[in-house]
Design a protein around this motif. Structure first.
Motif, PDB file in Angstrom:
ATOM      1  N   SER A   6       0.912  -1.085  -0.059  1.00 14.34           N
ATOM      2  CA  SER A   6      -0.025   0.166  -0.013  1.00 14.34           C
ATOM      3  C   SER A   6       0.628   1.266  -0.020  1.00 14.34           C
ATOM      4  O   SER A   6       0.134   2.325  -0.022  1.00 14.34           O
ATOM      5  CB  SER A   6      -0.973   0.097   1.353  1.00 14.34           C
ATOM      6  N   ALA A   7       1.823   1.115  -0.200  1.00 13.79           N
ATOM      7  CA  ALA A   7       3.073   2.470  -0.023  1.00 13.79           C
ATOM      8  C   ALA A   7       2.881   3.233  -1.560  1.00 13.79           C
ATOM      9  O   ALA A   7       2.460   2.568  -2.425  1.00 13.79           O
ATOM     10  CB  ALA A   7       4.467   1.954   0.054  1.00 13.79           C
ATOM     11  N   GLU A   8       3.118   4.270  -1.596  1.00  9.39           N
ATOM     12  CA  GLU A   8       2.900   5.103  -2.625  1.00  9.39           C
ATOM     13  C   GLU A   8       3.741   4.598  -3.834  1.00  9.39           C
ATOM     14  O   GLU A   8       3.288   4.681  -4.989  1.00  9.39           O
ATOM     15  CB  GLU A   8       3.142   6.585  -2.271  1.00  9.39           C
ATOM     16  N   LYS A   9       4.845   4.282  -3.422  1.00  8.60           N
ATOM     17  CA  LYS A   9       5.941   3.573  -4.600  1.00  8.60           C
ATOM     18  C   LYS A   9       5.304   2.544  -5.312  1.00  8.60           C
ATOM     19  O   LYS A   9       5.360   2.202  -6.434  1.00  8.60           O
ATOM     20  CB  LYS A   9       7.166   3.329  -4.036  1.00  8.60           C
ATOM     21  N   SER A  10       4.843   1.457  -4.524  1.00  4.73           N
ATOM     22  CA  SER A  10       4.015   0.270  -4.796  1.00  4.73           C
ATOM     23  C   SER A  10       2.788   0.677  -5.759  1.00  4.73           C
ATOM     24  O   SER A  10       2.633   0.145  -6.752  1.00  4.73           O
ATOM     25  CB  SER A  10       3.732  -0.640  -3.973  1.00  4.73           C
ATOM     26  N   ILE A  11       1.926   1.569  -5.350  1.00  4.35           N
ATOM     27  CA  ILE A  11       0.808   2.219  -5.993  1.00  4.35           C
ATOM     28  C   ILE A  11       1.098   2.767  -7.268  1.00  4.35           C
ATOM     29  O   ILE A  11       0.482   2.532  -8.292  1.00  4.35           O
ATOM     30  CB  ILE A  11      -0.195   2.959  -5.242  1.00  4.35           C
ATOM     31  N   ARG A  12       2.032   3.522  -7.446  1.00  9.45           N
ATOM     32  CA  ARG A  12       2.714   4.025  -8.612  1.00  9.45           C
ATOM     33  C   ARG A  12       2.998   3.059  -9.703  1.00  9.45           C
ATOM     34  O   ARG A  12       2.575   3.278 -10.796  1.00  9.45           O
ATOM     35  CB  ARG A  12       3.568   5.032  -8.376  1.00  9.45           C
ATOM     36  N   LYS A  13       3.776   2.086  -9.283  1.00 10.87           N
ATOM     37  CA  LYS A  13       4.173   0.937 -10.063  1.00 10.87           C
ATOM     38  C   LYS A  13       2.796   0.309 -10.647  1.00 10.87           C
ATOM     39  O   LYS A  13       2.720  -0.242 -11.728  1.00 10.87           O
ATOM     40  CB  LYS A  13       5.073   0.094  -9.287  1.00 10.87           C
ATOM     41  N   PHE A  30      -3.710  10.206  -8.241  1.00  8.00           N
ATOM     42  CA  PHE A  30      -4.431   8.823  -7.659  1.00  8.00           C
ATOM     43  C   PHE A  30      -3.716   8.056  -6.774  1.00  8.00           C
ATOM     44  O   PHE A  30      -3.933   7.356  -5.835  1.00  8.00           O
ATOM     45  CB  PHE A  30      -4.793   7.995  -9.257  1.00  8.00           C
ATOM     46  N   ALA A  31      -2.268   8.106  -6.927  1.00 11.65           N
ATOM     47  CA  ALA A  31      -1.243   7.497  -5.947  1.00 11.65           C
ATOM     48  C   ALA A  31      -1.563   7.865  -4.407  1.00 11.65           C
ATOM     49  O   ALA A  31      -1.613   7.121  -3.602  1.00 11.65           O
ATOM     50  CB  ALA A  31       0.123   7.584  -6.316  1.00 11.65           C
ATOM     51  N   GLU A  32      -1.713   9.243  -4.358  1.00 14.09           N
ATOM     52  CA  GLU A  32      -1.914   9.845  -3.161  1.00 14.09           C
ATOM     53  C   GLU A  32      -3.284   9.474  -2.564  1.00 14.09           C
ATOM     54  O   GLU A  32      -3.488   9.294  -1.396  1.00 14.09           O
ATOM     55  CB  GLU A  32      -1.687  11.506  -3.198  1.00 14.09           C
ATOM     56  N   TYR A  33      -4.243   9.710  -3.420  1.00 13.77           N
ATOM     57  CA  TYR A  33      -5.764   9.540  -3.298  1.00 13.77           C
ATOM     58  C   TYR A  33      -5.773   7.703  -2.607  1.00 13.77           C
ATOM     59  O   TYR A  33      -6.446   7.680  -1.470  1.00 13.77           O
ATOM     60  CB  TYR A  33      -6.646   9.533  -4.149  1.00 13.77           C
ATOM     61  N   ILE A  34      -5.432   7.082  -3.338  1.00 12.08           N
ATOM     62  CA  ILE A  34      -5.620   5.687  -2.998  1.00 12.08           C
ATOM     63  C   ILE A  34      -4.647   5.268  -1.871  1.00 12.08           C
ATOM     64  O   ILE A  34      -5.371   4.496  -1.042  1.00 12.08           O
ATOM     65  CB  ILE A  34      -5.105   4.822  -4.221  1.00 12.08           C
ATOM     66  N   SER A  35      -3.415   5.851  -1.745  1.00 12.16           N
ATOM     67  CA  SER A  35      -2.653   5.411  -0.408  1.00 12.16           C
ATOM     68  C   SER A  35      -3.276   6.034   0.910  1.00 12.16           C
ATOM     69  O   SER A  35      -3.382   5.278   1.778  1.00 12.16           O
ATOM     70  CB  SER A  35      -1.170   6.321  -0.787  1.00 12.16           C
ATOM     71  N   ASN A  36      -3.691   7.318   0.657  1.00 13.12           N
ATOM     72  CA  ASN A  36      -4.640   7.956   1.941  1.00 13.12           C
ATOM     73  C   ASN A  36      -5.738   7.100   2.311  1.00 13.12           C
ATOM     74  O   ASN A  36      -5.971   6.639   3.330  1.00 13.12           O
ATOM     75  CB  ASN A  36      -5.130   9.228   1.440  1.00 13.12           C
ATOM     76  N   GLY A  37      -6.427   6.592   1.314  1.00 12.53           N
ATOM     77  CA  GLY A  37      -7.731   5.907   1.514  1.00 12.53           C
ATOM     78  C   GLY A  37      -7.414   4.499   1.966  1.00 12.53           C
ATOM     79  O   GLY A  37      -7.935   3.865   2.900  1.00 12.53           O
ATOM     80  N   ARG A  77      -4.883   3.845   4.054  1.00 13.77           N
ATOM     81  CA  ARG A  77      -4.254   4.082   5.202  1.00 13.77           C
ATOM     82  C   ARG A  77      -5.414   4.181   6.246  1.00 13.77           C
ATOM     83  O   ARG A  77      -5.524   3.815   7.261  1.00 13.77           O
ATOM     84  CB  ARG A  77      -3.310   5.311   5.359  1.00 13.77           C
ATOM     85  N   GLU A  78      -6.594   4.836   5.646  1.00 15.17           N
ATOM     86  CA  GLU A  78      -7.798   5.045   6.406  1.00 15.17           C
ATOM     87  C   GLU A  78      -8.329   3.719   6.611  1.00 15.17           C
ATOM     88  O   GLU A  78      -9.104   3.242   7.843  1.00 15.17           O
ATOM     89  CB  GLU A  78      -8.604   6.309   5.949  1.00 15.17           C
ATOM     90  N   SER A  79      -8.846   2.999   5.646  1.00 15.56           N
ATOM     91  CA  SER A  79      -9.364   1.821   5.518  1.00 15.56           C
ATOM     92  C   SER A  79      -8.758   0.632   6.350  1.00 15.56           C
ATOM     93  O   SER A  79      -9.129  -0.099   7.114  1.00 15.56           O
ATOM     94  CB  SER A  79      -9.773   1.313   4.261  1.00 15.56           C
ATOM     95  N   VAL A  80      -7.356   0.440   6.065  1.00 16.86           N
ATOM     96  CA  VAL A  80      -6.706  -0.679   6.713  1.00 16.86           C
ATOM     97  C   VAL A  80      -6.216  -0.200   8.081  1.00 16.86           C
ATOM     98  O   VAL A  80      -6.120  -1.241   8.928  1.00 16.86           O
ATOM     99  CB  VAL A  80      -5.602  -1.061   6.018  1.00 16.86           C
ATOM    100  N   TYR A  81      -5.526   0.826   8.235  1.00 14.80           N
ATOM    101  CA  TYR A  81      -4.992   1.089   9.495  1.00 14.80           C
ATOM    102  C   TYR A  81      -5.980   1.954  10.477  1.00 14.80           C
ATOM    103  O   TYR A  81      -5.490   2.077  11.605  1.00 14.80           O
ATOM    104  CB  TYR A  81      -3.834   1.943   9.443  1.00 14.80           C
ATOM    105  N   GLY A  82      -6.993   2.452  10.003  1.00 19.39           N
ATOM    106  CA  GLY A  82      -7.839   3.283  10.687  1.00 19.39           C
ATOM    107  C   GLY A  82      -7.336   4.809  10.897  1.00 19.39           C
ATOM    108  O   GLY A  82      -7.949   5.337  11.867  1.00 19.39           O
ATOM    109  N   TYR A  83      -6.370   5.159  10.201  1.00 17.80           N
ATOM    110  CA  TYR A  83      -5.976   6.710  10.249  1.00 17.80           C
ATOM    111  C   TYR A  83      -7.025   7.449   9.737  1.00 17.80           C
ATOM    112  O   TYR A  83      -7.599   7.255   8.826  1.00 17.80           O
ATOM    113  CB  TYR A  83      -4.495   6.642   9.789  1.00 17.80           C
ATOM    114  N   GLN A  84      -6.944   8.627  10.652  1.00 19.64           N
ATOM    115  CA  GLN A  84      -7.964   9.834   9.823  1.00 19.64           C
ATOM    116  C   GLN A  84      -6.882  10.627   9.153  1.00 19.64           C
ATOM    117  O   GLN A  84      -5.944  11.380   9.679  1.00 19.64           O
ATOM    118  CB  GLN A  84      -8.350  10.429  11.116  1.00 19.64           C
TER     119      GLN A  84
END
Length: 285
Positions: free
Chosen positions: A33-40, A84-91, A93-100
């Motif tokens: 779920s890291a941004e680097k992985s998402i970009r790839k 999209f990388a930032e949006y998905i990464s943030n999403g 983080r919120e969905s899996v980790y529960g971060y706000q």
């Protein structure tokens, strides 16, 4: 007494294997779920162009928008990839980790489209006129809710997929997945601490027959093989862009932890070899 020692060692090896699978599963979700992985994964799939296209069609703006090659060029632009990388990464983080996390407003999407169109024009492959740009910006503005909803489905799919793959890896030893409830730092530290303690106890109990390396590095190697296989095959056949995207995230995460696990296995094996040789010298002294 010797039989009891052997049974204890097998139990410890099983516990170590379970800990290794859980820890590697947690860090696989991190890496995937890291941004680097998402970009790839964005580069490997056509999910951005698919999301944009489907959202535009859902809003009946087919005649007012620019499709085909232009959408593909826009989707591959740095501006759209960054968004999209930032949006998905943030999403995630919120969905899996529960971060706000702060929700990305539609204005950010329109800004990304604006910059993306300028980048496409600068590339020279496709040219979008100012009038076409205005039409397209208006179309995207109307389609933005459907587009973000589509991204939300992808994020939910990743959460389910990540948990499912962790369950598949660990089902042989525990029958269910504990990954979803183990993403907090305290749990990670506890699992790593248990693994270290088990390795130390196993090392001490293996003094009699000298099979330290096999019993301490073996479970780690077994976990590496499991995640290495997952990194090679992914989640199976992929048809849609979303499936390809999720498959890449899973493979990226599994590959990262398999590589790290292989390094850890080498360190454990080296430490076990050192201990074995040192213990041997003490006995001969």
């Amino acid at each position: 007494m010797d039989a009891l020692r052997k049974v204890t060692l097998w139990v410890l090896m099983l516990v170590l294997f379970i800990c290794e699978c859980m820890v590697m599963g947690i860090f696989a979700v991190d890496a995937g779920s890291a941004e680097k992985s998402i970009r790839k994964a964005l580069d490997e799939s056509e999910i951005v162009s698919e999301l944009v296209m489907e959202s535009l069609k859902a809003n009946s703006v087919n005649g007012a928008a620019i499709y085909g090659e232009t959408i593909e060029e826009l989707a591959e632009s740095d501006a759209m990839t960054d968004f999209f990388a930032e949006y998905i990464s943030n999403g995630i983080r919120e969905s899996v980790y529960g971060y706000q996390v702060e929700e990305i407003a539609y204005g950010k999407l329109l800004e990304a489209v604006d910059k993306g169109i300028d980048q496409v024009n600068a590339g020279g492959e496709v040219q979008i006129s100012s009038d076409e740009k205005l039409l397209f910006m208006s179309a995207v503005s109307k389609a933005a809710p459907e587009m973000t909803e589509g991204i939300g489905k992808v994020i939910s799919s990743f959460e389910t997929t990540a948990g499912g793959d962790a369950e598949e890896v660990s089902s042989a030893v525990e029958g269910k997945s504990a990954i979803a409830s183990m993403m907090n730092p305290v749990t990670r530290i506890m699992l790593i601490a248990v693994a270290v303690i088990v390795i130390l106890i196993t090392t001490m109990l293996s003094r009699e027959d000298g099979r330290v390396v096999l019993r301490t590095a073996g479970p780690t190697i077994a976990a590496v093989v499991l995640y290495g296989a997952l990194a090679l095959r992914g989640i199976g056949a992929s048809s849609s862009a979303a499936d390809i995207f999720l498959n890449e995230l899973v493979k990226n995460g599994a590959f990262a932890v398999a590589a790290a696990g292989a390094g850890a296995a080498l360190i454990i094996a080296a430490a076990g070899t050192f201990y074995k040789r040192r213990a041997g010298r003490r006995e001969n002294a």
